[in-house]
Motif scaffolding. Structure first.
Motif, mmCIF file in Angstrom:
data_model
loop_
_atom_site.group_PDB
_atom_site.id
_atom_site.type_symbol
_atom_site.label_atom_id
_atom_site.label_comp_id
_atom_site.label_asym_id
_atom_site.label_seq_id
_atom_site.Cartn_x
_atom_site.Cartn_y
_atom_site.Cartn_z
ATOM 1 N N ASP A 38 47.889 94.985 67.413
ATOM 2 C CA ASP A 38 46.732 95.646 66.846
ATOM 3 C C ASP A 38 45.534 94.706 66.934
ATOM 4 O O ASP A 38 45.688 93.486 66.748
ATOM 5 N N PRO A 39 44.343 95.251 67.183
ATOM 6 C CA PRO A 39 43.151 94.399 67.305
ATOM 7 C C PRO A 39 42.954 93.517 66.083
ATOM 8 O O PRO A 39 43.011 93.978 64.938
ATOM 9 N N GLY A 40 42.750 92.232 66.338
ATOM 10 C CA GLY A 40 42.498 91.296 65.250
ATOM 11 C C GLY A 40 43.747 90.811 64.527
ATOM 12 O O GLY A 40 43.652 89.908 63.681
ATOM 13 N N LEU A 41 44.892 91.392 64.850
ATOM 14 C CA LEU A 41 46.136 90.993 64.182
ATOM 15 C C LEU A 41 47.122 90.322 65.128
ATOM 16 O O LEU A 41 48.173 89.847 64.694
ATOM 17 N N GLY A 42 46.827 90.287 66.396
ATOM 18 C CA GLY A 42 47.714 89.638 67.349
ATOM 19 C C GLY A 42 48.988 90.430 67.577
ATOM 20 O O GLY A 42 49.009 91.660 67.439
ATOM 21 N N PRO B 8 38.485 80.155 67.994
ATOM 22 C CA PRO B 8 37.768 81.273 67.377
ATOM 23 C C PRO B 8 38.379 82.610 67.787
ATOM 24 O O PRO B 8 39.250 82.649 68.650
ATOM 25 N N SER B 9 37.914 83.695 67.227
ATOM 26 C CA SER B 9 38.423 84.998 67.621
ATOM 27 C C SER B 9 37.738 85.483 68.900
ATOM 28 O O SER B 9 38.326 86.250 69.664
ATOM 29 N N THR B 10 36.508 85.060 69.113
ATOM 30 C CA THR B 10 35.815 85.341 70.366
ATOM 31 C C THR B 10 35.125 84.081 70.843
ATOM 32 O O THR B 10 34.683 83.255 70.026
ATOM 33 N N LEU B 11 35.041 83.917 72.158
ATOM 34 C CA LEU B 11 34.444 82.726 72.746
ATOM 35 C C LEU B 11 33.763 83.136 74.043
ATOM 36 O O LEU B 11 34.398 83.727 74.924
ATOM 37 N N SER B 12 32.491 82.823 74.148
ATOM 38 C CA SER B 12 31.739 83.143 75.347
ATOM 39 C C SER B 12 31.223 81.853 75.960
ATOM 40 O O SER B 12 30.600 81.045 75.261
ATOM 41 N N SER B 18 33.589 74.334 79.983
ATOM 42 C CA SER B 18 34.937 74.233 79.420
ATOM 43 C C SER B 18 35.075 75.153 78.207
ATOM 44 O O SER B 18 34.084 75.478 77.546
ATOM 45 N N ALA B 19 36.308 75.558 77.945
ATOM 46 C CA ALA B 19 36.610 76.383 76.771
ATOM 47 C C ALA B 19 37.763 75.735 76.017
ATOM 48 O O ALA B 19 38.718 75.237 76.631
ATOM 49 N N VAL B 20 37.655 75.752 74.692
ATOM 50 C CA VAL B 20 38.710 75.189 73.849
ATOM 51 C C VAL B 20 39.090 76.202 72.778
ATOM 52 O O VAL B 20 38.211 76.745 72.089
ATOM 53 N N LEU B 112 38.251 85.505 75.318
ATOM 54 C CA LEU B 112 37.393 84.598 76.088
ATOM 55 C C LEU B 112 36.626 85.394 77.138
ATOM 56 O O LEU B 112 37.207 86.151 77.909
ATOM 57 N N LYS B 113 35.328 85.204 77.138
ATOM 58 C CA LYS B 113 34.476 85.833 78.140
ATOM 59 C C LYS B 113 33.753 84.753 78.917
ATOM 60 O O LYS B 113 33.058 83.920 78.320
ATOM 61 N N VAL B 114 33.927 84.765 80.216
ATOM 62 C CA VAL B 114 33.255 83.809 81.084
ATOM 63 C C VAL B 114 32.123 84.536 81.787
ATOM 64 O O VAL B 114 32.348 85.454 82.575
#
Lengths: 115, 116
Positions: A38-42, B8-12, B18-20, B112-114
């Motif tokens: 589920d989105p956000g829950l992995g 993080p939950s999102t990374l751009s 580099s991305a971590v 991850l968005k590149v």
């Protein structure tokens, strides 16, 4: 090449229906797993099985049961589907630990919608 | 039971940067830490893993580091490319080499968005 096959990519069911999700692997793996995503829950583990007829609860087993009558097949059963079980369901398999089994191989997923 | 937190939950990032992605776990008995990549509409696939007897592992542009004392591990992607865009999941488990299977506990994922 490991192949984990889930019988349906998309399913639409009605509330209260009994739903069967099927998973088959062709690599003689001892371990099989069912997750929901589920989105956000992995990925959250529902049930897993170490051997034929063996099953163990995962982190979110409520509302689900499983069946493993043959080594290659692991079924997830929703006894009475509810709308909060709308989700993506992923099956996975891996070798027994004694055979070096850590890597889990996933099926393509079944997107279930319960209306 | 085990609890895995992922940030993080999102990374751009810009292409070439580099991305971590960082994860922490709670069970000191965990000894196996895989990373899975899930491209849009596809199944999760293992990209790299590390065991607790190793502090770092590299595979081309991807590396994973593990700090057992602090109970955290990280995924490093260098020279990012558009095809690296995906959701990445970390996981932790107790690997049982004498039999049975390891139950993975997953983090909540990082999108991850590149960007070009």
């Amino acid at each position: 090449d490991v192949k984990v096959t889930q019988s349906s990519r998309y399913l639409v069911k009605r509330t209260g229906e009994k739903v069967f999700l099927e998973c088959v692997q062709d690599m003689d793996h001892e371990n099989m797993f069912w997750y929901r995503q589920d989105p956000g829950l992995g990925l959250r583990l529902i049930y897993f099985s170490y051997d034929v007829k063996m099953k163990e609860k995962g982190d979110i087993p409520e509302g689900y049961s499983v069946s493993r009558e043959k080594k290659e097949r692991f079924s997830l059963i929703l006894e009475s589907a509810s709308t909060n079980q709308t989700s993506m369901y992923l099956c996975a398999s891996s070798l027994d630990g004694a055979r070096g089994g850590d890597i889990q191989y996933f099926g393509a997923g079944t997107r279930l919608s319960v209306l | 039971g085990e609890n895995v937190e992922q940030h993080p939950s999102t990374l751009s990032v810009q292409e070439g940067d580099s991305a971590v992605i960082k994860c922490t776990y709670s069970d000191s008995a965990s000894n196996y830490f895989p990373w899975y990549k899930q491209e849009l509409g596809k199944r999760p696939q293992l990209i790299i893993d590390i065991r607790s007897n190793v502090g770092e592992k590299k595979d081309q542009r991807i590396a994973v580091t593990l700090n057992k004392t602090a109970k955290h591990f990280s995924l490093h992607i260098t020279e990012t490319q558009p095809e690296d865009s995906a959701v990445y999941f970390c996981a932790a488990s107790i690997s049982i080499l004498t039999g049975g299977g390891n139950k993975l506990t997953f983090g909540t994922g990082t999108q991850l968005k590149v960007e070009l």
